[in-house]
Write an enzyme that holds these catalytic residues in place. Structure first.
Site, PDB file in Angstrom:
ATOM      1  N   SER A 115     -33.913 -36.372 -52.002  1.00 36.79           N
ATOM      2  CA  SER A 115     -34.949 -36.516 -53.021  1.00 36.79           C
ATOM      3  C   SER A 115     -34.530 -35.825 -54.311  1.00 36.79           C
ATOM      4  O   SER A 115     -34.304 -34.612 -54.334  1.00 36.79           O
ATOM      5  CB  SER A 115     -36.268 -35.923 -52.522  1.00 36.79           C
ATOM      6  OG  SER A 115     -37.181 -35.762 -53.584  1.00 36.79           O
ATOM      7  N   GLU A 116     -34.438 -36.594 -55.386  1.00 36.32           N
ATOM      8  CA  GLU A 116     -34.025 -36.035 -56.672  1.00 36.32           C
ATOM      9  C   GLU A 116     -34.998 -34.966 -57.154  1.00 36.32           C
ATOM     10  O   GLU A 116     -34.589 -33.881 -57.589  1.00 36.32           O
ATOM     11  CB  GLU A 116     -33.921 -37.148 -57.722  1.00 36.32           C
ATOM     12  CG  GLU A 116     -33.509 -36.659 -59.107  1.00 36.32           C
ATOM     13  CD  GLU A 116     -33.621 -37.726 -60.166  1.00 36.32           C
ATOM     14  OE1 GLU A 116     -33.015 -37.569 -61.230  1.00 36.32           O
ATOM     15  OE2 GLU A 116     -34.344 -38.721 -59.927  1.00 36.32           O
TER      16      GLU A 116
ATOM     17  N   ALA B 225     -31.298 -29.092 -41.900  1.00 37.11           N
ATOM     18  CA  ALA B 225     -32.758 -29.202 -41.877  1.00 37.11           C
ATOM     19  C   ALA B 225     -33.238 -30.591 -42.263  1.00 37.11           C
ATOM     20  O   ALA B 225     -34.435 -30.859 -42.226  1.00 37.11           O
ATOM     21  CB  ALA B 225     -33.380 -28.164 -42.819  1.00 37.11           C
TER      22      ALA B 225
ATOM     23  N   LYS C 249     -41.445 -30.839 -30.497  1.00 33.24           N
ATOM     24  CA  LYS C 249     -41.748 -32.226 -30.096  1.00 33.24           C
ATOM     25  C   LYS C 249     -40.569 -32.871 -29.384  1.00 33.24           C
ATOM     26  O   LYS C 249     -40.686 -33.983 -28.855  1.00 33.24           O
ATOM     27  CB  LYS C 249     -42.162 -33.035 -31.325  1.00 33.24           C
ATOM     28  CG  LYS C 249     -43.494 -32.566 -31.913  1.00 33.24           C
ATOM     29  CD  LYS C 249     -43.834 -33.265 -33.210  1.00 33.24           C
ATOM     30  CE  LYS C 249     -45.180 -32.767 -33.728  1.00 33.24           C
ATOM     31  NZ  LYS C 249     -45.180 -31.326 -34.046  1.00 33.24           N
TER      32      LYS C 249
ATOM     33  N   LYS D 133     -35.077 -36.215 -32.043  1.00 36.21           N
ATOM     34  CA  LYS D 133     -34.623 -34.825 -32.212  1.00 36.21           C
ATOM     35  C   LYS D 133     -33.978 -34.312 -30.924  1.00 36.21           C
ATOM     36  O   LYS D 133     -33.006 -33.550 -30.961  1.00 36.21           O
ATOM     37  CB  LYS D 133     -35.794 -33.932 -32.626  1.00 36.21           C
ATOM     38  CG  LYS D 133     -36.357 -34.232 -34.009  1.00 36.21           C
ATOM     39  CD  LYS D 133     -35.350 -33.999 -35.115  1.00 36.21           C
ATOM     40  CE  LYS D 133     -35.180 -32.534 -35.427  1.00 36.21           C
ATOM     41  NZ  LYS D 133     -34.280 -32.309 -36.595  1.00 36.21           N
TER      42      LYS D 133
ATOM     43  N   VAL E 171     -51.841 -29.120 -41.407  1.00 40.08           N
ATOM     44  CA  VAL E 171     -53.276 -29.343 -41.304  1.00 40.08           C
ATOM     45  C   VAL E 171     -54.073 -28.360 -42.162  1.00 40.08           C
ATOM     46  O   VAL E 171     -55.174 -28.667 -42.616  1.00 40.08           O
ATOM     47  CB  VAL E 171     -53.708 -29.250 -39.822  1.00 40.08           C
ATOM     48  CG1 VAL E 171     -53.615 -27.822 -39.304  1.00 40.08           C
ATOM     49  CG2 VAL E 171     -55.118 -29.771 -39.632  1.00 40.08           C
TER      50      VAL E 171
END
Length: 651
Positions: free
Chosen positions: A312-313, A364, A410, A422, A456
């Site tokens: 993402s720039e 990450a 998860k 994952k 959340v």
């Protein structure tokens, strides 16, 4: 009339103050003689009048020199009161000296009486104005109780007295030695008196000012405050106030860390320094929640250079800008390299790692939102599985020393594609660790982090501000929570423990029931939950149902026999792994299925792999479902099926 004078321009107020003092001083001089003679005194001697005039002129001059007319009366401080006492004392000396030198018939004790009267008139007039202004402001300000009568609480009260929003009415403190005392004109009460204080003063807000108290203590206090009909807010950390990053009167909502009551553990700097200090470190997904926090903490341990790798720039720009500011403020000698790219391009990763001489990689970069990956199966697998594989292969070719994968809870007995991808990424690294020994691979697995994208907690806050409802997927859903800084810190330490192919699990503490968390947040905002038992409440909790692939609870371990480490909050999992040849064969089949966009096949391969993957929903990929509704599968999908069947028969 009084308000008219308060709204006059500043220079007019100063002129008015001088005129008031010009009347008060002669009045005090005359009354001092009247009181001494115990009768009405009519000055009939010009020497007395001359002494009065000298005293008045010099007194006004002294007041000007002391800055008494520059002091804003509504904010009158102790320094201004000291100036009043000093000025009046000088004035009394001038009165005594002038009457003595002029041999005016003034009683000897008159200057002493004058000193008291002048102090009363000059200081008292200012105090009256100050009291009037504060009283008028108090009527308009919101009443609050301050929890904590220590240094932080007293400083907060001072700031609020001068502000325009809040009016402290009392302190509350659980320290019995402070209870009953009066600070800043406010009495200190016991926490047991809070219900009575709320009713007496009509207080709707309580401000926590308990300094650097640990989260465990804050949690106990909040647990006591939760049932009370009062909004609880807090002040910034004193370290931020001292450093100038925040002001003590900047009130904010309760942090979720305080509700969890989890105290941080001091990091093991030896573990942190081994693979960071003076090393070239690379973070993939450096613009994400975890990636950016890893970068911040890595900077503190002074690597030689830090490579930020991000797709993402905007995220890359924002993170790079923030880190450059930190480098400048802390005077760090760290070279930061912002690099754009995708982890799905192995050659690009290899060139970057070789060009900068990367020694440690923290991986990450991942798609982590369960419902979105369910709707985009192929992209989720491509990014999470193959992105990890390509990054790891590039690290091996570039002679990287350490490669750490950021995994998730998860991945344990997954019920969704994100978790399965994952877990597959973990198996890939375990297989590569078995295939070679030059690059050390390890994985760190943990649960939800507070404040990350999609968390959340900020969602609940926003929903409460809008008046609700709070959306919870299921009444019984529970999750682990950890703060981003603590998670990043533990990741850095765990990454330095592994010998090769290790899976580390972070101690996430106790699981939290999301519905209970929602109720606590509503109560601590001074509101009530609206339900069948309380139809007159403020905020409703709406249960929306589990999303595709979502579980009621998460786990951190596949087995039940974790191994301890040198850190009390880091465990080493004992779990199965596959030989590289097996992993490579699975990756080949996954690659072919992804290439032809056969989502059904992708999920079938993941189910057949020993990941513990048990889907709890139908295939939800949006494009696949649309294709199934009216379009035939491409011919190459059928060819893949025939190839797979042929391989099976040959085996």
């Amino acid at each position: 009339m009084f308000d008219y004078f308060l709204n006059l321009p500043r220079y007019q107020k100063r002129i008015f103050s001088v005129l008031v003092d010009a009347m008060c001083v002669p009045l005090a001089l005359w009354l001092s003689i009247c009181i001494r003679l115990e009768k009405l005194y009519i000055p009939d001697n010009y020497l007395v009048l001359f002494s009065f005039a000298i005293t008045l002129i010099i007194t006004i001059t002294v007041f000007i020199r002391l800055g008494l007319y520059r002091a804003v009366i509504r904010y009158l401080s102790n320094h201004a009161l000291i100036a009043v006492v000093s000025g009046v004392s000088v004035s009394a000396l001038i009165f005594s000296a002038s009457s003595f030198l002029l041999k005016a018939p003034v009683p000897r004790s008159a200057p002493f009486i004058y000193w008291g009267l002048a102090l009363l008139f000059v200081g008292g007039s200012r105090m009256l104005v100050r009291s009037y202004v504060h009283r008028a402001k108090r009527i308009l300000k919101e009443k609050v109780v301050i929890y904590g009568a220590g240094i932080s609480g007293i400083q907060l009260a001072n700031a609020l007295f001068q502000g325009e929003e809040f009016q402290p009415v009392a302190y509350v403190d659980d320290n019995k030695a402070r209870q009953g005392n009066i600070f800043q004109g406010l009495r200190v009460y016991s926490p047991a008196d809070l219900p009575r204080l709320i009713e007496k003063y009509g207080v709707n807000k309580l401000l926590l000012a308990i300094g650097s108290a640990p989260h465990s203590q804050r949690s106990l206090i909040l647990r006591y405050l939760e049932p009370l009909p009062i909004q609880v807010q807090t002040i910034p950390n004193m370290a931020d106030v001292i450093s100038g990053r925040a002001k003590i009167e900047e009130i904010k909502d309760i942090e979720i860390e305080d509700l969890l009551g989890r105290d941080p553990i001091n990091p093991n700097n030896k573990l942190l320094d081994n693979y960071i200090r003076n090393k070239v470190v690379m973070v993939t997904g450096a613009g994400g929640s975890i990636g950016s926090e890893l970068c911040r903490q890595i900077l503190n341990h002074q690597p030689k250079s830090l490579v930020l790798f991000e797709l993402s720039e905007f995220n890359l720009y924002a993170t790079h800008k923030e880190l450059m500011t930190l480098v400048k403020e802390c005077r760090l000698n760290v070279d930061i390299k912002p690099v754009m790219g995708s982890v799905q391009r192995e050659h690009r990763l290899e060139v970057i790692m070789k060009s900068f001489g990367v020694q440690t990689v923290y991986h990450a970069a991942a798609y982590k939102h369960v419902p979105l990956v369910e709707h985009n199966v192929v992209e989720g697998v491509r990014n999470n599985v193959f992105g990890t594989w390509y990054a790891a292969e590039a690290a091996i070719k570039a002679n990287v020393e350490t490669f750490v994968l950021i995994s998730t809870d998860k991945a344990v007995r997954p019920t969704n594609v994100m978790g399965a991808s994952k877990r597959m990424a973990e198996l890939v690294l375990q297989g590569l660790a078995e295939r070679q020994t030059d690059t050390r691979f390890c994985m760190v697995r943990f649960g939800n982090v507070l404040g990350s994208s999609g968390s959340v907690v900020p969602l609940f806050r926003e929903q409460i501000k809008k008046g609700g409802p709070l959306t919870v997927t299921h009444p019984d859903i529970i999750r682990y929570f950890m703060t981003i800084p603590e998670a990043a810190q533990l990741v850095l330490q765990a990454g330095n423990m592994g010998q090769g192919g290790d899976v580390f699990v972070l101690d996430m503490g106790e699981q939290v029931k999301i519905a209970d968390l929602a109720r606590k947040m509503v109560h601590l905002m001074g509101l009530e939950v609206k339900d069948d038992k309380n139809p007159e409440g403020n905020i409703e909790i709406a249960y929306t149902g589990l999303r595709p692939g979502e579980k009621l609870y998460e786990e951190l371990l596949i087995g039940d026999d974790p191994q301890g480490t040198d850190h009390p909050r880091i465990m080493k999992a004992r779990e199965i792994s596959l030989k590289w040849a097996e992993v490579e064969e699975i990756l080949g089949r996954l690659d072919r299925a992804c290439h032809v966009f056969d989502c059904d096949k992708v999920r079938a391969i993941l189910e057949a792999t020993p990941l513990g993957f048990t889907p709890n929903n139908e295939l939800e990929d949006l494009v696949w479902k649309q294709d199934q509704c009216g379009m035939a599968l491409p011919d190459n999908v059928l060819k893949i099926e025939r190839v797979e069947l042929g391989k099976t028969a040959a085996d």
